[in-house]
Structures are given as C-alpha cells and as structure tokens.
Design a protein around this motif. Structure first.
Motif, PDB file in Angstrom:
ATOM      1  N   MET A 252      -7.135  10.386 -15.401  1.00  0.00           N
ATOM      2  CA  MET A 252      -8.398  10.158 -16.095  1.00  0.00           C
ATOM      3  C   MET A 252      -8.967   8.814 -15.667  1.00  0.00           C
ATOM      4  SD  MET A 252      -9.113  10.359 -20.214  1.00  0.00           S
ATOM      5  CE  MET A 252      -8.782  12.117 -20.240  1.00  0.00           C
ATOM      6  N   ASP A 253     -10.290   8.743 -15.546  1.00  0.00           N
ATOM      7  CA  ASP A 253     -10.949   7.517 -15.117  1.00  0.00           C
ATOM      8  C   ASP A 253     -10.631   6.363 -16.047  1.00  0.00           C
ATOM      9  OD1 ASP A 253     -12.186   7.988 -12.818  1.00  0.00           O
ATOM     10  OD2 ASP A 253     -14.193   8.299 -13.619  1.00  0.00           O
ATOM     11  N   ALA A 254     -10.577   5.129 -15.476  1.00  0.00           N
ATOM     12  CA  ALA A 254     -10.329   3.947 -16.296  1.00  0.00           C
ATOM     13  C   ALA A 254     -11.423   3.754 -17.331  1.00  0.00           C
ATOM     14  CB  ALA A 254     -10.222   2.715 -15.403  1.00  0.00           C
ATOM     15  N   LEU A 255     -12.624   4.235 -17.034  1.00  0.00           N
ATOM     16  CA  LEU A 255     -13.733   4.059 -17.958  1.00  0.00           C
ATOM     17  C   LEU A 255     -13.898   5.226 -18.918  1.00  0.00           C
ATOM     18  CD1 LEU A 255     -16.513   2.415 -15.769  1.00  0.00           C
ATOM     19  CD2 LEU A 255     -15.228   1.374 -17.612  1.00  0.00           C
ATOM     20  N   SER A 256     -13.035   6.238 -18.838  1.00  0.00           N
ATOM     21  CA  SER A 256     -13.149   7.381 -19.734  1.00  0.00           C
ATOM     22  C   SER A 256     -12.789   6.983 -21.156  1.00  0.00           C
ATOM     23  CB  SER A 256     -12.237   8.514 -19.268  1.00  0.00           C
ATOM     24  OG  SER A 256     -12.654   9.024 -18.017  1.00  0.00           O
ATOM     25  N   LEU A 257     -13.441   7.619 -22.095  1.00  0.00           N
ATOM     26  CA  LEU A 257     -13.194   7.341 -23.507  1.00  0.00           C
ATOM     27  C   LEU A 257     -11.844   7.901 -23.941  1.00  0.00           C
ATOM     28  CD1 LEU A 257     -16.756   8.229 -24.830  1.00  0.00           C
ATOM     29  CD2 LEU A 257     -15.773   5.940 -24.620  1.00  0.00           C
TER      30      LEU A 257
ATOM     31  N   ILE B 229     -13.313   7.344 -33.485  1.00  0.00           N
ATOM     32  CA  ILE B 229     -13.226   6.064 -32.783  1.00  0.00           C
ATOM     33  C   ILE B 229     -12.574   6.295 -31.417  1.00  0.00           C
ATOM     34  CG2 ILE B 229     -11.069   5.476 -33.990  1.00  0.00           C
ATOM     35  CD1 ILE B 229     -11.882   2.512 -33.730  1.00  0.00           C
ATOM     36  N   TRP B 230     -13.185   5.685 -30.383  1.00  0.00           N
ATOM     37  CA  TRP B 230     -12.700   5.825 -29.006  1.00  0.00           C
ATOM     38  C   TRP B 230     -12.683   4.459 -28.349  1.00  0.00           C
ATOM     39  CZ3 TRP B 230     -15.998   8.976 -31.545  1.00  0.00           C
ATOM     40  CH2 TRP B 230     -15.722  10.350 -31.566  1.00  0.00           C
ATOM     41  N   LEU B 231     -11.758   4.280 -27.381  1.00  0.00           N
ATOM     42  CA  LEU B 231     -11.675   3.060 -26.582  1.00  0.00           C
ATOM     43  C   LEU B 231     -12.053   3.388 -25.146  1.00  0.00           C
ATOM     44  CD1 LEU B 231      -8.202   1.611 -27.722  1.00  0.00           C
ATOM     45  CD2 LEU B 231     -10.399   1.527 -28.918  1.00  0.00           C
ATOM     46  N   ALA B 232     -12.643   2.407 -24.468  1.00  0.00           N
ATOM     47  CA  ALA B 232     -12.938   2.551 -23.038  1.00  0.00           C
ATOM     48  C   ALA B 232     -12.699   1.215 -22.363  1.00  0.00           C
ATOM     49  CB  ALA B 232     -14.383   3.002 -22.817  1.00  0.00           C
ATOM     50  N   ASP B 233     -11.844   1.214 -21.346  1.00  0.00           N
ATOM     51  CA  ASP B 233     -11.581   0.009 -20.571  1.00  0.00           C
ATOM     52  C   ASP B 233     -12.532  -0.059 -19.387  1.00  0.00           C
ATOM     53  OD1 ASP B 233      -9.591  -0.690 -22.293  1.00  0.00           O
ATOM     54  OD2 ASP B 233      -7.965   0.097 -21.068  1.00  0.00           O
ATOM     55  N   GLY B 234     -13.140  -1.224 -19.201  1.00  0.00           N
ATOM     56  CA  GLY B 234     -14.081  -1.423 -18.113  1.00  0.00           C
ATOM     57  C   GLY B 234     -13.470  -2.225 -16.979  1.00  0.00           C
ATOM     58  N   PRO B 235     -14.267  -2.602 -16.004  1.00  0.00           N
ATOM     59  CA  PRO B 235     -13.773  -3.390 -14.870  1.00  0.00           C
ATOM     60  C   PRO B 235     -13.467  -4.823 -15.291  1.00  0.00           C
ATOM     61  CG  PRO B 235     -16.143  -3.149 -14.755  1.00  0.00           C
ATOM     62  CD  PRO B 235     -15.698  -2.284 -15.889  1.00  0.00           C
ATOM     63  N   GLU B 236     -12.671  -5.491 -14.483  1.00  0.00           N
ATOM     64  CA  GLU B 236     -12.352  -6.892 -14.753  1.00  0.00           C
ATOM     65  C   GLU B 236     -13.576  -7.763 -14.520  1.00  0.00           C
ATOM     66  OE1 GLU B 236      -9.142  -7.975 -12.217  1.00  0.00           O
ATOM     67  OE2 GLU B 236      -7.811  -6.402 -12.960  1.00  0.00           O
TER      68      GLU B 236
ATOM     69  N   SER C  10     -18.830  -4.387 -28.206  1.00  0.00           N
ATOM     70  CA  SER C  10     -18.506  -5.120 -26.983  1.00  0.00           C
ATOM     71  C   SER C  10     -18.682  -4.264 -25.734  1.00  0.00           C
ATOM     72  CB  SER C  10     -17.081  -5.674 -27.052  1.00  0.00           C
ATOM     73  OG  SER C  10     -16.831  -6.564 -25.984  1.00  0.00           O
ATOM     74  N   PRO C  11     -19.913  -3.836 -25.431  1.00  0.00           N
ATOM     75  CA  PRO C  11     -20.143  -2.926 -24.298  1.00  0.00           C
ATOM     76  C   PRO C  11     -19.600  -3.455 -22.972  1.00  0.00           C
ATOM     77  CG  PRO C  11     -22.126  -3.123 -25.644  1.00  0.00           C
ATOM     78  CD  PRO C  11     -21.169  -4.165 -26.137  1.00  0.00           C
ATOM     79  N   VAL C  12     -18.937  -2.580 -22.229  1.00  0.00           N
ATOM     80  CA  VAL C  12     -18.459  -2.892 -20.879  1.00  0.00           C
ATOM     81  C   VAL C  12     -19.501  -2.396 -19.879  1.00  0.00           C
ATOM     82  CG1 VAL C  12     -16.046  -2.740 -21.603  1.00  0.00           C
ATOM     83  CG2 VAL C  12     -17.185  -0.713 -20.649  1.00  0.00           C
ATOM     84  N   ALA C  13     -19.237  -2.566 -18.592  1.00  0.00           N
ATOM     85  CA  ALA C  13     -20.156  -2.086 -17.568  1.00  0.00           C
ATOM     86  C   ALA C  13     -20.411  -0.591 -17.764  1.00  0.00           C
ATOM     87  CB  ALA C  13     -19.589  -2.355 -16.180  1.00  0.00           C
ATOM     88  N   LEU C  14     -21.668  -0.202 -17.658  1.00  0.00           N
ATOM     89  CA  LEU C  14     -22.063   1.173 -17.948  1.00  0.00           C
ATOM     90  C   LEU C  14     -22.087   1.994 -16.662  1.00  0.00           C
ATOM     91  CD1 LEU C  14     -23.061   3.231 -20.017  1.00  0.00           C
ATOM     92  CD2 LEU C  14     -25.387   2.372 -19.634  1.00  0.00           C
ATOM     93  N   SER C  15     -21.170   2.948 -16.575  1.00  0.00           N
ATOM     94  CA  SER C  15     -21.128   3.854 -15.422  1.00  0.00           C
ATOM     95  C   SER C  15     -21.766   5.189 -15.795  1.00  0.00           C
ATOM     96  CB  SER C  15     -19.684   4.090 -14.982  1.00  0.00           C
ATOM     97  OG  SER C  15     -18.993   4.853 -15.963  1.00  0.00           O
ATOM     98  N   GLU C  16     -22.065   6.002 -14.792  1.00  0.00           N
ATOM     99  CA  GLU C  16     -22.631   7.320 -15.055  1.00  0.00           C
ATOM    100  C   GLU C  16     -21.632   8.219 -15.790  1.00  0.00           C
ATOM    101  OE1 GLU C  16     -25.683   8.566 -14.784  1.00  0.00           O
ATOM    102  OE2 GLU C  16     -26.262   6.501 -14.301  1.00  0.00           O
ATOM    103  N   ASP C  17     -20.345   8.107 -15.423  1.00  0.00           N
ATOM    104  CA  ASP C  17     -19.328   8.906 -16.109  1.00  0.00           C
ATOM    105  C   ASP C  17     -19.267   8.550 -17.587  1.00  0.00           C
ATOM    106  OD1 ASP C  17     -18.645  10.233 -13.811  1.00  0.00           O
ATOM    107  OD2 ASP C  17     -16.934   8.938 -13.332  1.00  0.00           O
TER     108      ASP C  17
END
Length: 233
Positions: free
Chosen positions: A1-6, A13-20, A46-53
């Motif tokens: 699963m993608d690192a940015l997937s929820l 409640i969901w977590l999503a890890d973004g890029p460093e 705390s929004p992380v970088a927004l990807s299309e996925d």
C-alpha cells in the motif's frame, strides 16, 4: 500500500504518512489525520503533501470541510490544500497569521471546539511555550489524543553524525515518545501549561497519535502522564 494511503485507526479516523521534510538540516517524517465528523464532512489535521492518490481516497470518504494547522510550525502544505479545496475552512493556532500572511485563515483555535466539530472532538491550547502554541485534540469516538510536536520519537539510526548526538540530547530518540528537551525549556509559563495538561489528562484517552513518532495504541492516558511527569512534578 502507498505510503500516502489512508490507514484506519478507529471509528471515523484515518492516518496518512507523507514525504519527509527538512527543517534546519534535520529530516522529519510527516503525518496527518483525517476525521469524518458526525455531519459527514472531513477534518484534516496537519495536512501533508497532497497527492492525486490521497485526493482520490479522501473523495471516497467524504467532502473536505476543515483544514487544521495544530501549531504554527505545521504549515508547509496548507497553500496547496487551500487551492485544492477552496471551500474548506482553515483553522490555526496563535502565531500562524504572522508566519503565513498568504493563507486565508478562517479562525484561530482556542480551548473551546467550534460547533462544527464539538460533537466529535475536544481541544485545549498548550500555552506558555516560546517555540509555538500547540492545540491538543481528543477524538471522542476512538479515544485518540492528537499531539503534534510536543511528543516525538525517532528510531535509532534515523539521524547520523552530529545530528544524532543533538537528537539524543534533545530526547528525540528516547525509549518511548517524549517531550523534546527544547520544548521543555521553552515552557516559560508552566502554570498555564499545567492547567492545559490537566484537561488533557481528564480525557479518557486510549490511544495517542503524534506527527513524528509511532502511535501509542493502548493505555494512552497513562502514557501521557509519564511523558509529562517532568511538568507536573
């Protein structure tokens, strides 16, 4: 699963890890939290970088209504989120307006949750810190407390050389998540900080999520008491 997937973390409640990101030469992981409110709208903490996925996954959950910057340090990606979700309201802590005059800030966060999410979240400002004022949230339905930078933990080997030395001295690589030493020293009004922490300790916390560290998934209230023992003593 993608690192940015929820990743589900409990009811709604969901977590999503973004890029460093790099801050003063140090690498930091990024993490955001998505909460589906009782009214069906989404709150992004705390929004992380927004990807299309990531955007597609959010669309499947609901409509983004609220963007939350939980302290004045977590602002790097807010402009792209405002561009992508122009109808969403941005909330920030004291100090964000000064740091990011370009953002369209709807309101500053306080000790009372806005009516839009009062049924789902409680909150309190951790005042008295020279680095930043952080708002700590409690998601009632999952029993999760959300800290941003006041609690951190980096794995051994994350930093190298002189950065690793500084990280150890700063308590960023303790056995469990802890308050970095720089934040402890920066609490110049400890009475205000203790009053806020007392409210946090009254929450029936089961879990704890932080922006920089592995989530705590059991005995959250006892963990928070240990992490802030230095402040309450």
């Amino acid at each position: 699963m993608d690192a940015l997937s929820l990743q589900p973390f409990g009811p709604n409640i969901w977590l999503a890890d973004g890029p460093e990101v790099k801050v003063i030469g140090f690498r930091y992981p990024t993490r955001m939290v998505v909460i589906r409110l009782t009214n069906g709208g989404l709150l992004i903490w705390s929004p992380v970088a927004l990807s299309e996925d990531l955007r597609r996954e959010l669309q499947a959950l609901g409509e983004v209504h609220h963007l939350v910057a939980p302290n004045s340090l977590h602002h790097l990606f807010l402009d792209e989120w405002q561009e992508a979700y122009p109808l969403a309201r941005l909330y920030g802590t004291p100090g964000l307006r000064v740091r990011r005059k370009d953002l369209d800030l709807h309101a500053e966060l306080g000790d009372v949750p806005p009516p839009e999410w009062a049924a789902d979240l409680d909150q309190v400002l951790m005042r008295g810190n020279r680095i930043t004022t952080e708002v700590v949230f409690f998601h009632k339905h999952s029993g999760t407390v959300l800290f941003t930078d006041l609690l951190q933990q980096f794995p051994v080997g994350w930093f190298h050389g002189w950065r690793a030395v500084i990280a150890r001295l700063d308590l960023m690589m303790a056995a469990e998540p802890s308050v970095p030493r720089k934040f402890r020293v920066a609490f110049v009004d400890r009475c205000a900080a203790r009053a806020a922490l007392q409210r946090v300790l009254e929450w029936p916390a089961k879990k704890v999520v932080m922006a920089h560290g592995i989530p705590v998934e059991r005995d959250g209230q006892a963990f928070i008491a240990r992490a802030f023992r230095w402040l309450m003593g």
